[in-house]
Design a protein around this motif. Structure first.
Motif, PDB file in Angstrom:
ATOM      1  N   ASP A  91       0.818  -1.209   0.000  1.00 27.32           N
ATOM      2  CA  ASP A  91       0.000   0.000   0.000  1.00 27.32           C
ATOM      3  C   ASP A  91       0.851   1.258   0.000  1.00 27.32           C
ATOM      4  N   THR A  92       2.159   1.088  -0.140  1.00 29.69           N
ATOM      5  CA  THR A  92       3.071   2.223  -0.151  1.00 29.69           C
ATOM      6  C   THR A  92       3.526   2.527  -1.577  1.00 29.69           C
ATOM      7  N   ASN A  97       1.756   6.302   1.965  1.00 29.00           N
ATOM      8  CA  ASN A  97       1.264   5.053   2.542  1.00 29.00           C
ATOM      9  C   ASN A  97      -0.220   5.190   2.879  1.00 29.00           C
ATOM     10  N   LYS A  98      -1.025   4.273   2.372  1.00 26.25           N
ATOM     11  CA  LYS A  98      -2.457   4.272   2.662  1.00 26.25           C
ATOM     12  C   LYS A  98      -2.905   2.834   2.884  1.00 26.25           C
ATOM     13  N   SER A  99      -2.453   2.284   4.002  1.00 26.69           N
ATOM     14  CA  SER A  99      -2.762   0.907   4.350  1.00 26.69           C
ATOM     15  C   SER A  99      -4.019   0.799   5.208  1.00 26.69           C
ATOM     16  N   ASN A 132      -2.022   4.126  10.258  1.00 24.26           N
ATOM     17  CA  ASN A 132      -0.732   4.809  10.174  1.00 24.26           C
ATOM     18  C   ASN A 132      -0.477   5.351   8.766  1.00 24.26           C
ATOM     19  N   ASN A 133      -1.512   5.899   8.168  1.00 21.06           N
ATOM     20  CA  ASN A 133      -1.345   6.488   6.839  1.00 21.06           C
ATOM     21  C   ASN A 133      -0.487   7.754   6.930  1.00 21.06           C
ATOM     22  N   ASP A 138       2.140  10.718   4.368  1.00 24.61           N
ATOM     23  CA  ASP A 138       2.735  11.189   3.117  1.00 24.61           C
ATOM     24  C   ASP A 138       4.048  11.873   3.475  1.00 24.61           C
ATOM     25  N   SER A 198      -6.787   7.829   9.000  1.00 20.43           N
ATOM     26  CA  SER A 198      -6.653   6.373   9.054  1.00 20.43           C
ATOM     27  C   SER A 198      -7.931   5.745   9.564  1.00 20.43           C
ATOM     28  N   SER A 241      -3.961   6.354  14.702  1.00 20.49           N
ATOM     29  CA  SER A 241      -2.656   6.411  14.039  1.00 20.49           C
ATOM     30  C   SER A 241      -1.590   6.844  15.024  1.00 20.49           C
TER      31      SER A 241
END
Length: 799
Positions: free
Chosen positions: A336-337, A375-377, A380-381, A383, A428, A432
């Motif tokens: 997702d990164t 990162n958009k998992s 803990n998103n 940029d 998130s 997060s």
């Protein structure tokens, strides 16, 4: 009937013979006897594009001129009859007889050769330039020459072609940076149309970020660098873009296995203003989505680049060029990164000629490089963003005192802004743990003034000498730590801080950089050259890899990071054989490098506001011998290069905990003692050719753990020393077959290129990683980028 045909053939031959002996009269006969000025311009007969770097030789005088960036040349002659011999890589030679009776101008067109089986001249410049010039380590390659090399993933590659030259190497198969004569990847200044480019790669180095159809030629300076260049320690790569035709529209189109490209050029105002645009993009995502592997299907790999060039010719002595360049990448491998990076530059250039002696070249540029980790998992998103910008101006003046006596002088200055990193939390799904974080921006200015004199004493001896004065300033706003004296710089020795205001001077450095070289010719085919070069570098690459990566951070010199100072001595012998069919050279060099940076054990480099706590200063040295043989003529052409070189680092400080490898010299990350490249091109028929490239090099140094230990419940590896082991040796064979269609119609006159990379499937290690094994130290495993033969197919057409 046969008699009439025979008479017709005889008449045609006689007519052509008479035409070839006819001499063109240039100028108006007004009784002028000396200092007749003849100007000319060379263009492609099909596209109308200017031919840059062609050689124009006056046979009677053995005098050679090289066409400039708009394909123009100038001659000063006495009243007489002459013959011009005009050569350009990939084009048929022109023999042009004329009579000079007065000032005048000519325009000539050249047509591309068609793989004739007879001996074909492939000189891209004066065939004896390597003997007669005082330049050392300066290699110019025309794009027509480059197209004879095996393509990489369907197209020719500028950076990889340079790595086939002696003294130049790369860290691995998917490396975008160059290591030139023992210098790091950050010690090379890459200029595209005069603007710096900080990351010259697509897909982490699998592609170069320059569309070859938009490039006219490029020159690598690796030994004695002209005084007009500064800012890097090892080399300058100067890439000249190709401008559009002033009299007709045309273009190029190519479709390959993983990427395609197209360009279009032509006149906006005929004979005065032209435009050229080009676009290149990949369709790797379509290939990934068609695979069965779920990890690969969920991956993303995309890149594109575009160019735009406006060329305006005010008159034969003055022209203006605007160049735009942008490249973009995004990459995500089964995660997702997403990592993305962008290069962008604008350049405005004016070239003018005043009288017969003075030339002016002015370049203004703006360049920007940005990268992002997104990162958009779901939890803990974040940029993470970083970037660097340059805004600068260069002025260059050349004054010709005589045919073999030239002075150049000028100045340059640029403002540098670095955004080391901003961590931005994103919404998130759950709670997060990411907190916003920002590293202080950096501001600096690099400036320089210079002068250089090139002088030849007859045919035997020539010298070139010059001096460059570099001046650097480091500005606020910035908050700077103060550390306790006589103690290591660390988070535990901070005693205070000082805040500098906007534009306030924090630190400055300056220095004189002499450059000098000589040439002594034993005869027209043999010469010896030597020289000395000093360079200053005020910017540093902060990276824990051996090659340039998009996540690397650049750092300006400050009160903790002194500028790198590089001194280089070079000596070479050059010899041509059999009428310049064969070029050979042997060069040796020694390089001393001050203030190189190395890293403390366990250094944390990302989002670090105080890098001085993670860095230690060191020394560097490099030496080597380079051997080069090139065959220029015949059905078989190519070259062989071999380099023996060593590159070392040493770190000694007053504090024992900072000393690396007990203060002994140790190999740099990119030290590869043996490097061999063999390149051959064989013309199979009038429309077909075969080419091959074989490369071998010693494996680069790595550090292996010798033990492991437990700390706070974690198993950690123990590395006693650095770079005492090596990866396996690198070797690879690439081949390609090129076939040119000769039918009628647009799409029946193109080029098919079939290539196989890594023919015998060598699993060359790109990097190494370690896995924990119970009861033993962590065990190494290699990662190979190209572990199997990789075939590619491409089709290109020019219209």
């Amino acid at each position: 009937m046969r008699k009439y045909l025979l008479l017709l053939v005889l008449f045609s031959v006689c007519h052509l013979t008479a035409y070839s002996q006819q001499k063109t009269v240039i100028g108006r006969d007004i009784g002028q006897l000396k200092d007749i000025k003849i100007g000319g311009r060379l263009t492609d007969q099909i596209t109308g594009e200017a031919l840059v770097g062609a050689t124009v030789t006056v046979r009677e005088l053995n005098k050679t001129e090289v066409t400039n960036t708009n394909g123009s040349f100038n001659l000063v002659l006495d009243r007489a009859e002459y013959v011009l011999e005009i050569r350009y890589v990939g084009y048929e030679t022109i023999i042009y007889p004329f009579v000079a009776v007065g000032d005048g101008r000519i325009t000539l067109t050249m047509i591309q050769e068609d793989f004739d089986l007879d001996d074909v001249v492939v000189f891209g410049s004066d065939p004896e330039k390597n003997i007669r010039s005082t330049e050392m380590g300066a290699v110019s390659i025309n794009m027509n020459t480059l197209k004879e090399l095996p393509p990489f993933l369907g197209e020719v590659d500028i950076i990889r072609s340079i790595a086939t030259l002696p003294g130049v190497s790369q860290a691995g198969e998917a490396s975008s940076g160059l290591n030139v004569r023992g210098g790091g990847a950050d010690q090379n200044l890459i200029l595209f149309a005069g603007a710096p480019v900080y990351n010259p790669s697509h897909l982490f180095g699998l592609f170069t970020a320059f569309n070859p159809d938009m490039v006219n030629e490029f020159t690598l300076y690796k030994a004695i660098i002209p005084t007009k260049f500064g800012g890097r320690g090892s080399s300058i790569l100067d890439i000249t873009p190709r401008s559009g035709s002033l009299d007709r529209w045309g273009g190029d189109f190519m479709v390959g296995t993983v990427s395609g490209k197209a360009s279009l050029n032509g006149p906006i105002i005929k004979n005065h203003l032209s435009a050229k645009v080009g676009f290149r993009g990949s369709y790797i995502n379509w290939l990934l989505n068609s695979l069965n592997n779920p990890d690969l299907r969920s991956s993303n790999a995309n890149f594109n680049d575009m160019n735009g060039i406006l060329y305006g010719e005010i008159n034969e002595n003055h022209n203006v060029t605007y160049s735009f360049y942008r490249s973009y990448d995004d990459f995500a491998l089964a995660s997702d990164t997403t990592i993305s990076w962008t290069n962008m530059s604008h350049t405005l250039r004016y070239q003018g000629k005043f009288g017969e002696r003075t030339n002016v070249d002015v370049i203004g540029f703006y360049t920007e490089y940005d990268f992002s980790i997104f990162n958009k998992s779901g939890i803990n998103n974040f940029d993470l963003q970083s970037g660097i910008q340059d805004l600068g101006l260069r002025l260059n003046f050349t004054y010709n005192l005589g045919e073999r006596n030239k002075i150049s002088f000028g100045a340059d200055s640029k403002k540098i802004t670095i955004r080391p990193g901003d961590l931005i939390p994103l919404p998130s799904d759950g709670e997060s743990s990411v907190l916003p974080q920002s590293v202080q921006n950096e501001f600096g200015r690099e400036s320089g003034v210079y002068a250089q004199h090139e002088l030849e004493f007859g045919e035997k001896f020539g010298i070139s000498y010059g001096l460059r004065y570099d001046f650097y300033q480091y500005f606020g706003p910035r908050t700077v730590r103060e550390y306790a004296p006589n103690l290591p710089i660390s988070n535990g020795t901070v005693i205070g801080e000082r805040t500098y205001g906007d534009g306030e001077l924090i630190q400055s450095y300056d220095g004189l950089g002499p450059r000098a070289s000589f040439r002594y010719s034993f005869d027209s085919k043999t010469s010896i050259k030597g020289g000395y070069n000093r360079m200053y570098q005020f910017i540093h690459l902060i990276s824990n890899t051996a090659t340039i990566a998009p996540t690397d951070v650049w750092k300006l010199s400050d009160q903790f990071f002194k500028p790198q100072i590089v001194d280089q001595l070079s000596l070479g012998v050059y010899k041509n054989f059999k009428g310049n069919i064969f070029e050979t050279s042997v060069e040796v060099y020694y390089k001393d490098i001050q203030n190189v940076i190395d890293y403390k054990d366990g250094a944390r480099l990302l989002l670090q506001n105080n890098l001085e706590t993670e860095i230690i200063p060191g020394q560097g040295k490099a030496y080597g011998a380079e051997f080069y043989v090139k065959k220029n003529l015949g059905r078989t052409t190519g070259w062989a290069s071999y380099t023996y070189s060593r590159t070392f680092r040493r770190v000694i400080t007053p504090f024992e905990e900072e000393i690396v490898n007990d203060g002994e010299w140790y190999p740099a990350n990119f030290d590869k003692p043996h490097d061999l490249t063999l390149i051959g091109n064989y013309k199979l028929a009038t429309n077909a050719s075969f080419s091959a490239t074989f490369s071998y090099s010693t494996g680069r140094p790595v550090s292996f753990p010798e033990a492991k230990f437990d700390f706070a419940g974690n198993s950690l590896a123990y590395f006693p020393n650095r770079n005492l082991q090596r990866l396996p040796d690198f070797h690879r064979l690439d081949i390609s077959f090129n076939f040119k269609l000769k039918g009628k119609g647009l799409f029946y006159q193109g080029d098919w290129t079939f290539a196989i990379m890594n023919v015998y499937g060598r699993k060359n290690p790109y990097s190494i990683f370690f896995a924990d094994q119970p009861g033993s130290p962590p065990q190494p495993y290699r990662l190979a980028i190209l572990g199997v033969p990789l075939p590619t197919l491409s089709y290109s057409v020019k219209f």
